[in-house]
Write an enzyme that holds these catalytic residues in place. Structure first.
Site, PDB file in Angstrom:
ATOM      1  N   CYS A  97       0.929  -1.203   0.000  1.00  0.00           N
ATOM      2  CA  CYS A  97      -0.118  -0.219  -0.106  1.00  0.00           C
ATOM      3  C   CYS A  97       0.862   1.203  -0.070  1.00  0.00           C
ATOM      4  CB  CYS A  97      -1.025  -0.105   1.390  1.00  0.00           C
ATOM      5  SG  CYS A  97      -0.366  -0.353   2.813  1.00  0.00           S
ATOM      6  N   GLU A 126      -1.670   2.889  13.593  1.00  0.00           N
ATOM      7  CA  GLU A 126      -1.048   1.640  14.219  1.00  0.00           C
ATOM      8  C   GLU A 126       0.434   2.047  14.287  1.00  0.00           C
ATOM      9  OE1 GLU A 126      -2.979  -1.790  12.215  1.00  0.00           O
ATOM     10  OE2 GLU A 126      -2.838  -0.614  10.420  1.00  0.00           O
TER      11      GLU A 126
END
Ligand code: ADP
Length: 479
Positions: free
Chosen positions: A279, A460
């Site tokens: 990504c 995260e």
């Protein structure tokens, strides 16, 4: 058949599906169970029952469990890396690196279990103190994609457990073997039954059941934008906290004052390694006029040297595309760029076999030049070894092009000017900005995540992971 892990038991699913090696379609890695929605709910029930037990464990117990898992991963990087390369198709060195990363993540979050802290403040009222502490959410559902079959599960499972949550883990359909191997290690780590559960299965069935159950307190998801948006709706409707990491359309700006070899390395590594299936992969190379032709020639020269083939063979730089569906998507984008009159400077060829005759999903790295911001190839995420070049006049125009996207995960620049680098860092609309280093490749002890359509919810990794995996309690004591 390898089963699901629910409430401390290994269980068959409702069906078994083969896991096929994308580098060699004759090679079936194994049969893996798939759960249905009812079995997914059983896993939630097991996690719900275990939540108070694990939620009250001591930091030392959490440290011990996570440290053990990390140590075993680090001791088995070669074997697990081989399995990962075989099922996902990234090269063996990349796969070994990923397993190593997973081990490091577990070790880091073992330490985070000890470091969780709160605040103690005097109240604005006399005779009262205020404590701010963090507590586990309860049951968390973790839904992961296929492109990092062990590192992404690790960076969700490790913080979830470190902060005392119980876990239902749903890996991507294409990569059950790495998920199963990780679950097997967790099953021997000293966790109470039900604190960690593995349910393999289809997203629309199992994943959906895990995002609408009222016993679930949080959902952490990494995957496509379409699925992410659907999960956000389901979570909002059911009052579940969520964290979503979705795609990117990451730019790399190359300025006239860049070091050419650094720029070529950043571009080739960022756009094509791991078959472009990251990504954070670079998909748009935004190059100023003075260096454009030299840069394109040097990238093409490097691409001619890259070997595409079996992920586990020595000397291979780029493994196969993960499956037939993704290959069709990649080829569709290659066709769309051609139809939009972009120039194919290199690659973009589907090969049905590698040079040893193995049948697989091989695709040569594709570079398009003479592209424009409005072309479909520059607007949508491809998720394959495909990159474009856009021309820019100067840094200002390059920045405008870089930010001209719905996404905002990672953004990079190659320059030797401190002034240009500083301006870029200030104005790039992305969660992660990279100077003279590829857009892909992040550390595990600092926040990971994006802006705009790339991400929703808390970051995260690193100490920021506690934002998602804990809930804050404010206690007032008059004494
Ligand atoms: P990709 O297109 O890369 O496969 P997806 O977003 O479809 O990305 O998949 C990412 C993860 O989300 C996978 O584990 C998949 O099974 C899961 N998933 C897919 N659809 C749903 C859904 N409706 N609800 C929950 N999870 C889903």
């Amino acid at each position: 058949m390898k089963g699901n892990y629910i409430g401390g038991q290994w269980l068959d699913g409702v069906r078994a599906v083969p896991n096929v090696n994308p580098s060699d379609l004759r090679d079936v890695i194994g049969e893996f169970a798939q759960a249905d929605a009812a079995q997914a709910r059983e896993a939630v029930a097991a996690a719900y029952a275990a939540a108070p037990v694990w939620g009250q464990s001591t930091p030392q117990q959490r440290f011990d469990v996570l440290d053990r898992v990390g140590a075993e991963l680090l001791a088995r990087t070669q074997e697990l890396g081989d399995l990962l390369a075989r099922e996902e198709g990234k090269t063996l060195p990349e796969a070994i690196g990923e397993v190593t990363r997973a081990g490091q993540i577990f070790k880091f979050f073992a330490g985070e279990a000890l470091r969780l802290r709160g605040d103690l403040l005097p109240s604005v009222r006399p005779g009262i103190t205020v404590e701010v502490t963090r507590e586990p959410l309860g049951v968390v559902t973790l839904i992961t994609p296929w492109n990092f079959p062990i590192a992404i599960p690790a960076w969700k499972i490790a913080p979830a457990l470190a902060f005392g949550n119980s876990v239902v883990f749903k890996p991507a359909e294409l990569v059950p073997a790495s998920a199963w191997a990780l679950a097997e290690i967790l099953s021997r780590s000293g966790l109470p039954s039900g604190a960690f559960n593995l349910v393999m299965g289809r997203g629309a069935e199992v994943g959906a059941a895990l995002t609408e159950d009222p016993r679930v307190a949080g959902v952490s998801f990494t995957g496509s934008q379409t699925t992410g948006r659907r999960i956000a709706q389901s979570c909002a409707a059911h009052g579940i906290k969520f964290q979503l990491e979705m795609g990117g359309k990451n730019p790399l700006i190359v300025l006239d004052d860049a070091d050419l070899s650094v720029a070529v390395n950043c571009a080739v590594q960022g756009a094509y390694y791991s078959t472009g299936q990251r990504c954070t992969a670079t998909s748009r190379l935004i190059v100023t006029d003075g260096i454009h032709d030299r840069f394109v020639a040097a990238v093409v020269e490097r691409l001619t040297q890259l070997k595409v083939g079996d992920a586990r063979s020595p000397g291979v730089d780029i493994g196969p595309v993960v499956d037939e569906r993704q290959l069709a998507i990649d080829m569709g984008y290659v066709a769309s760029a051609k139809a939009d009159a972009a120039t194919l400077a290199f690659g973009g060829e589907h090969r049905q076999h590698d040079d040893q005759g193995r049948p697989g999903f091989f695709l040569t790295p594709a570079l398009f030049t003479d592209t424009h911001a409005e072309m479909r190839i520059n607007r949508e995420e491809v998720f394959g070894p495909v990159a474009t070049v856009l021309r820019a006049r100067d840094l200002e125009q390059a920045l405008a092009l870089a930010n001209d996207t719905a996404f905002g995960l990672s953004s990079g620049i190659c320059t030797t000017s401190l002034r240009h680098a500083s301006q870029f860092k200030r104005h790039a609309q992305a969660g992660m900005v990279m100077v003279n280093t590829p857009t892909a490749g992040a550390d595990y002890h600092v926040p990971f995540g994006g802006r705009k359509a790339s991400s929703m919810g808390a970051r995260e990794q690193g100490s920021y992971a506690s934002e998602f995996y804990t809930t804050v309690k404010t206690a007032y004591t008059a004494a």
